[in-house]
Design a protein around this motif. Structure first.
Motif, mmCIF file in Angstrom:
data_model
loop_
_atom_site.group_PDB
_atom_site.id
_atom_site.type_symbol
_atom_site.label_atom_id
_atom_site.label_comp_id
_atom_site.label_asym_id
_atom_site.label_seq_id
_atom_site.Cartn_x
_atom_site.Cartn_y
_atom_site.Cartn_z
ATOM 1 N N GLY A 38 0.794 -1.216 0.000
ATOM 2 C CA GLY A 38 0.000 0.000 0.000
ATOM 3 C C GLY A 38 0.829 1.269 0.000
ATOM 4 O O GLY A 38 2.058 1.250 0.185
ATOM 5 N N MET A 39 0.153 2.381 -0.195
ATOM 6 C CA MET A 39 0.809 3.685 -0.343
ATOM 7 C C MET A 39 1.526 4.116 0.934
ATOM 8 O O MET A 39 2.609 4.696 0.890
ATOM 9 N N ASP A 40 0.932 3.847 2.089
ATOM 10 C CA ASP A 40 1.523 4.323 3.340
ATOM 11 C C ASP A 40 2.832 3.624 3.670
ATOM 12 O O ASP A 40 3.759 4.243 4.192
ATOM 13 N N ARG A 41 2.932 2.341 3.358
ATOM 14 C CA ARG A 41 4.091 1.560 3.793
ATOM 15 C C ARG A 41 5.199 1.456 2.747
ATOM 16 O O ARG A 41 6.330 1.125 3.092
ATOM 17 N N ILE A 42 4.891 1.736 1.500
ATOM 18 C CA ILE A 42 5.945 1.630 0.492
ATOM 19 C C ILE A 42 7.002 2.697 0.747
ATOM 20 O O ILE A 42 6.686 3.809 1.182
ATOM 21 N N SER A 43 8.259 2.361 0.522
ATOM 22 C CA SER A 43 9.354 3.309 0.746
ATOM 23 C C SER A 43 10.436 3.083 -0.297
ATOM 24 O O SER A 43 10.495 2.031 -0.944
ATOM 25 N N THR A 44 11.304 4.069 -0.432
ATOM 26 C CA THR A 44 12.402 3.919 -1.385
ATOM 27 C C THR A 44 13.330 2.788 -0.960
ATOM 28 O O THR A 44 13.876 2.072 -1.804
ATOM 29 N N ASN A 45 13.520 2.596 0.353
ATOM 30 C CA ASN A 45 14.375 1.502 0.819
ATOM 31 C C ASN A 45 13.792 0.147 0.450
ATOM 32 O O ASN A 45 14.529 -0.765 0.047
ATOM 33 N N LEU A 46 12.476 0.004 0.608
ATOM 34 C CA LEU A 46 11.824 -1.254 0.235
ATOM 35 C C LEU A 46 11.976 -1.527 -1.260
ATOM 36 O O LEU A 46 12.241 -2.658 -1.672
ATOM 37 N N ILE A 47 11.799 -0.483 -2.057
ATOM 38 C CA ILE A 47 11.911 -0.642 -3.513
ATOM 39 C C ILE A 47 13.321 -1.092 -3.885
ATOM 40 O O ILE A 47 13.499 -2.035 -4.666
ATOM 41 N N CYS A 48 14.336 -0.444 -3.297
ATOM 42 C CA CYS A 48 15.725 -0.805 -3.608
ATOM 43 C C CYS A 48 16.036 -2.221 -3.165
ATOM 44 O O CYS A 48 16.697 -2.985 -3.890
ATOM 45 N N GLU A 49 15.583 -2.570 -1.971
ATOM 46 C CA GLU A 49 15.857 -3.914 -1.454
ATOM 47 C C GLU A 49 15.253 -4.977 -2.364
ATOM 48 O O GLU A 49 15.905 -5.967 -2.706
ATOM 49 N N ARG A 50 14.001 -4.780 -2.784
ATOM 50 C CA ARG A 50 13.329 -5.758 -3.635
ATOM 51 C C ARG A 50 13.975 -5.809 -5.023
ATOM 52 O O ARG A 50 14.098 -6.883 -5.626
ATOM 53 N N GLY A 119 1.083 -3.695 -10.376
ATOM 54 C CA GLY A 119 0.407 -2.833 -9.410
ATOM 55 C C GLY A 119 -0.593 -1.878 -10.019
ATOM 56 O O GLY A 119 -0.983 -0.891 -9.376
ATOM 57 N N GLY A 120 -1.056 -2.147 -11.241
ATOM 58 C CA GLY A 120 -1.882 -1.188 -11.978
ATOM 59 C C GLY A 120 -3.110 -0.702 -11.234
ATOM 60 O O GLY A 120 -3.397 0.500 -11.191
ATOM 61 N N VAL A 121 -3.854 -1.622 -10.630
ATOM 62 C CA VAL A 121 -5.073 -1.241 -9.900
ATOM 63 C C VAL A 121 -4.720 -0.329 -8.736
ATOM 64 O O VAL A 121 -5.397 0.677 -8.471
ATOM 65 N N TRP A 122 -3.617 -0.637 -8.045
ATOM 66 C CA TRP A 122 -3.219 0.151 -6.883
ATOM 67 C C TRP A 122 -2.618 1.482 -7.285
ATOM 68 O O TRP A 122 -2.704 2.462 -6.523
ATOM 69 N N ILE A 123 -2.029 1.540 -8.456
ATOM 70 C CA ILE A 123 -1.557 2.832 -8.969
ATOM 71 C C ILE A 123 -2.737 3.773 -9.149
ATOM 72 O O ILE A 123 -2.704 4.939 -8.730
ATOM 73 N N GLU A 124 -3.799 3.270 -9.771
ATOM 74 C CA GLU A 124 -4.977 4.115 -9.982
ATOM 75 C C GLU A 124 -5.576 4.564 -8.657
ATOM 76 O O GLU A 124 -6.010 5.710 -8.515
ATOM 77 N N ARG A 125 -5.594 3.678 -7.675
ATOM 78 C CA ARG A 125 -6.128 4.057 -6.367
ATOM 79 C C ARG A 125 -5.261 5.117 -5.709
ATOM 80 O O ARG A 125 -5.772 6.048 -5.072
ATOM 81 N N LEU A 127 -3.509 7.381 -7.211
ATOM 82 C CA LEU A 127 -3.717 8.653 -7.902
ATOM 83 C C LEU A 127 -4.991 9.350 -7.425
ATOM 84 O O LEU A 127 -5.124 10.565 -7.566
ATOM 85 N N HIS A 128 -5.923 8.573 -6.872
ATOM 86 C CA HIS A 128 -7.147 9.156 -6.321
ATOM 87 C C HIS A 128 -6.968 9.599 -4.872
ATOM 88 O O HIS A 128 -7.633 10.536 -4.422
ATOM 89 N N SER A 129 -6.093 8.923 -4.137
ATOM 90 C CA SER A 129 -6.075 9.087 -2.686
ATOM 91 C C SER A 129 -5.139 10.176 -2.175
ATOM 92 O O SER A 129 -5.282 10.632 -1.044
ATOM 93 N N SER A 130 -4.162 10.587 -2.985
ATOM 94 C CA SER A 130 -3.172 11.553 -2.499
ATOM 95 C C SER A 130 -3.236 12.862 -3.277
ATOM 96 O O SER A 130 -3.151 12.859 -4.501
#
Length: 210
Positions: A38-50, A119-125, A127-130
């Motif tokens: 989700g949007m709240d928990r995603i971070s640049t560190n998580l992205i790099c690690e994965r 993550g397409g569905v969550w990307i659209e969400r 874009l609505h939420s923030s």
């Protein structure tokens, strides 16, 4: 990229497939993570690690996680918009009724593009939420509205451009909201949502002819 003569040959992986650029790798990884955490928990560190990359590799392209999500949104919207342009070209010579009768085709292809995107569905969400992201959606929807107006206006000589634009803008927003039901409403079959959305849009389009 390897250069042979005047032709650039993309580098390939061990299986012979074109390698993704570092930026695309980061975006694909971020899309997958967005769907997971989700949007709240995603971070640049998580992205790099994965992705198996160091933070400097990410910061070369993006200042923070919001810039990553903006890039994800722009990539998804660009792919959806390319489908719109192809659809408009496909029926450009057939008139307003052809557009009206074949709008389910566009809805279905747009949904399929979203679902194929990491993550397409969550990307659209997102874009609505923030508030920091909604400009991506608004700008894309206005672009779609402009292209639809350009396509429909020649068949509607009795309507002003402002009239057609307003109708298309409302139609675009309704279409995106309605197709979000594909992933938010388990009580209605997918085909029923697409068919009913197309039917309602068709009535709105043909009302412009009257």
């Amino acid at each position: 990229m390897e250069i042979r003569g005047a032709m650039a040959i993309p580098r390939q992986d061990a299986a012979g497939r074109p390698r993704r650029s570092t930026r695309e790798r980061l975006l694909d990884t971020a899309g997958e993570l967005l769907a997971e955490v989700g949007m709240d928990r995603i971070s640049t560190n998580l992205i790099c690690e994965r992705a198996g990359l160091t933070p400097p590799a990410l910061y070369y392209y993006f200042a923070d996680k919001f810039e990553v999500i903006v890039a994800l949104g722009e990539r998804l919207m660009d792919r959806q918009n390319a489908a719109l342009v192809r659809w408009l070209d496909r029926y450009a010579s057939a008139g307003i009724h052809a557009y009206a009768e074949n709008n389910e085709e566009l809805l279905r292809e747009t949904a399929e593009i979203t679902e194929a995107e990491p993550g397409g569905v969550w990307i659209e969400r997102a874009l609505h939420s923030s508030p920091r992201l909604e400009h991506v959606r608004i700008e894309s929807h206005r672009y779609v509205t402009d292209r639809l107006t350009d396509g429909f206006q020649p068949f509607l000589p009795d309507r002003t451009r402002d009239e057609v634009w307003l109708r298309m803008r409302m139609l675009v927003e309704f279409g995106y909201v309605a197709t979000e039901l594909l992933h938010a409403e388990s009580g209605i079959a997918r085909d029923a949502i697409l068919a009913e959305t197309a039917r309602m849009q068709r009535l709105v389009i043909l009302d412009l002819v009257d």
